[in-house]
Design a protein around this motif. Sequence first.
Motif, PDB file in Angstrom:
ATOM      1  N   GLU A   1      48.679 -12.444  77.605  1.00 20.82           N
ATOM      2  CA  GLU A   1      48.834 -11.653  78.818  1.00 20.82           C
ATOM      3  C   GLU A   1      49.306 -12.496  80.006  1.00 20.82           C
ATOM      4  O   GLU A   1      49.399 -11.985  81.123  1.00 20.82           O
TER       5      GLU A   1
ATOM      6  N   MET B   1      44.119 -14.156  76.797  1.00 23.17           N
ATOM      7  CA  MET B   1      44.557 -14.670  78.093  1.00 23.17           C
ATOM      8  C   MET B   1      45.976 -15.259  78.001  1.00 23.17           C
ATOM      9  O   MET B   1      46.787 -15.106  78.914  1.00 23.17           O
ATOM     10  N   TRP B   2      46.265 -15.918  76.886  1.00 20.97           N
ATOM     11  CA  TRP B   2      47.585 -16.517  76.703  1.00 20.97           C
ATOM     12  C   TRP B   2      48.661 -15.444  76.573  1.00 20.97           C
ATOM     13  O   TRP B   2      49.716 -15.520  77.224  1.00 20.97           O
TER      14      TRP B   2
ATOM     15  N   THR C   1      40.988 -25.403  88.693  1.00 23.99           N
ATOM     16  CA  THR C   1      42.325 -24.994  89.115  1.00 23.99           C
ATOM     17  C   THR C   1      43.209 -26.222  89.275  1.00 23.99           C
ATOM     18  O   THR C   1      42.741 -27.290  89.694  1.00 23.99           O
TER      19      THR C   1
ATOM     20  N   GLU D   1      43.107 -18.138  84.152  1.00 19.67           N
ATOM     21  CA  GLU D   1      41.728 -17.653  84.223  1.00 19.67           C
ATOM     22  C   GLU D   1      40.833 -18.357  83.208  1.00 19.67           C
ATOM     23  O   GLU D   1      39.605 -18.298  83.295  1.00 19.67           O
TER      24      GLU D   1
ATOM     25  N   ARG E   1      47.691 -14.834  81.475  1.00 19.04           N
ATOM     26  CA  ARG E   1      46.574 -15.065  82.398  1.00 19.04           C
ATOM     27  C   ARG E   1      45.817 -16.339  82.017  1.00 19.04           C
ATOM     28  O   ARG E   1      44.602 -16.439  82.180  1.00 19.04           O
ATOM     29  N   TRP E   2      46.524 -17.313  81.476  1.00 15.17           N
ATOM     30  CA  TRP E   2      45.876 -18.523  80.985  1.00 15.17           C
ATOM     31  C   TRP E   2      45.115 -19.269  82.066  1.00 15.17           C
ATOM     32  O   TRP E   2      44.143 -19.975  81.784  1.00 15.17           O
TER      33      TRP E   2
END
Length: 714
Positions: free
Chosen positions: A605, A602-603, A615, A610, A607-608
Amino acid sequence: MEQKGPNSSLVFTMKEAGISMVVVLPCFLLLLLFLSSPLAAAAAADAAFSEYSCNGTTGNYTANDAFGANLERLTAALPADASAAPSLFASATIGTGPDTVYGLALCRGDITDARACSGCLDDAFRKLRGLCAGVRDATFYHDLCTLRYSGDDFLARPDDNSPVINAMDANSSTYADWDSRNATSQSLFLSRVDTLFSEMSIYGSYNSPARRFASAAMYINPTLPTVYGLAQCTPALSPAQCLRCFQGLKELIRQWYDGREGGRILGVRCNFRYEGYQFFGGSPVVRIGFAPSSPTGSNQKKTLIIVLCLSITVFCAMLVGCLLLIRRQRKGGGKTKLPHLPPHSRSSSKTEEALKLWKIEESSSEFTLYDFNELAVATDDFSEDNRLGRGGFGPVYKGTLPDGTEVAVKRLSAQSGQGLVEFKNEIQLIAKLQHTNLVKLLGCCVQEEEKMLVYEYLPNRSLDFFIFDQERGPSLDWKKRRHIIEGIAQGLLYLHKHSRVRIIHRDLKASNILLDRDLNPKISDFGMARIFGSNMTEANTNRVVGTYGYMAPEYASEGIFSVKSDVFSFGVLLLEIVSGKRNSGHQHYGDFVNLLGYAWKMWREGRWLELVDQTPGDGSEAGTSMMRCIKVALLCVQDNATDRPTMTEVTAMLGNDGVPLPDPRRPPHFDLRVTSDDEEEDDAGPGVVRRTRSHFTGSRSTNEVTISTIQEGR
């Protein structure tokens, strides 16, 4: 017989008591209870299991032809070779051309007697030569050993990159066998078995290279039995191959499980068994949940059965005494109460004597030596209503002292050697520590068999109670989570740098972080901690302890620990706080087997977001803080210990958002993932199955994960 009360002796006979039936009836009922008990079932289950397969598709032979002669040589050599090897495993190839014989012999991982191994294999050869006379391919499964010989080269080692490990070879049957007892809650029991097997699979694949073996015990709750398991691969398989082989078995368990309390699935290259009683020798190397206070080894089953029979007789006699004693006390108009001794003093002689014997001294006037009776009164005689939970070596109770102070009393299970070392260690270490982010040890009690630690009471329990719970998790907004993260970091920094002695905790995890009324975190459970010399950089131990998922790879595999192994655990914990997800071996995140690999992906890409549990909202400040914490966590869980920051650097990174951070390297075993294949089934014959729905793709890294004994608790 003589029955002694507190102030008098009561001598009686059955005739004098006039209650012969009171003795006979309970004895009879107890005998029936024993015959229906798990222990009796275990004794009945001790009859050896065996199964065999004769595969005629590979052709036949005669005793006088070349294949028969080669098989005779294999029969003479293979049991001796296997029993002489440290792994109790051997494979052999004898002869040339079309008459070559390939053989494999493996004894169960808990066997330590070479003669037992050799005897099992000799008997297996003898039975196969009779049961499968003239057949060139035969397999024999026994409780203690596995044997196969064939004219086909089934020993050819699968390539590490092969998508399927053909553990259950096409020419060898895979067997499933189930006990007759049905589980109390079948769906729940299956999930427990699934968890048990997942933990054993990883441990057996990576932590025992000599034998590729793991035994385990899962302690569930009083309504369900303790589940014991054993999983083993042939040592010829690599760790990744072994793990994929186990994954194939796991799929078969899910498909074939029919609600029984015990069973096994057997393949030539790997096998798995579970029961509601301990069927293997020695202590389980993997423990899940909270162990009973007095676990019993299966190697003492026969002795226990005899002792239990004798105990029934003694119990019946004691029952008579109890009935008469109760009758006398009722006639006396009252019942015996727990004596209330005067409050504790500085001269608690028994505790002082024990501490001197252990070479432990009181560190300050704030450390109190308590009397047993005072703690018994404070906890209402250790009532269930006051029990907060069960720690690593015994239950924990809430208590209220005479001055109104609320305390948590950690009670070592009586006459239990397990935890005594940790008990001494915790007094030696934590009594000398003073920090707002460390749980405060108020004192202890050592009185005969009773050993207790007394802590400050923290009403909000432990961190895992919040972050892994869908209902309580939202109550910890990001501001509170950031406060908890910083507090844990400060507590760990104190242990590593600012305390009077440098201390490595070795078991930092969410359940060992307690929260006070204001949600201030306090590191607890120092039973595994070790003092570190000021000039030391690392140390080594043969006793690897801790919790799977939090241990640094160099510690789990080689027993090497340092401040950097605590840093690794902190990084895992930090990711769990941010994400609200466990880094557990039996949970998958996408195609990753743990949270670390998923977080790294995720990092990388971008997309952390997610990954986070909450939130950040409209403001960018919370989002920036979350992103920074994830990056710090990934820096802490890097594979190489030298690449990880110290806690001094970690606290600086967390406390100054303006300081640029280096890019982290990927965490260990990033390539260890789960992939999916279509289910395949051939028609090689009845009982011959080649199936795999999912398997692990092994990492090519030379640093292989190893998992230590799992010990839960607070």
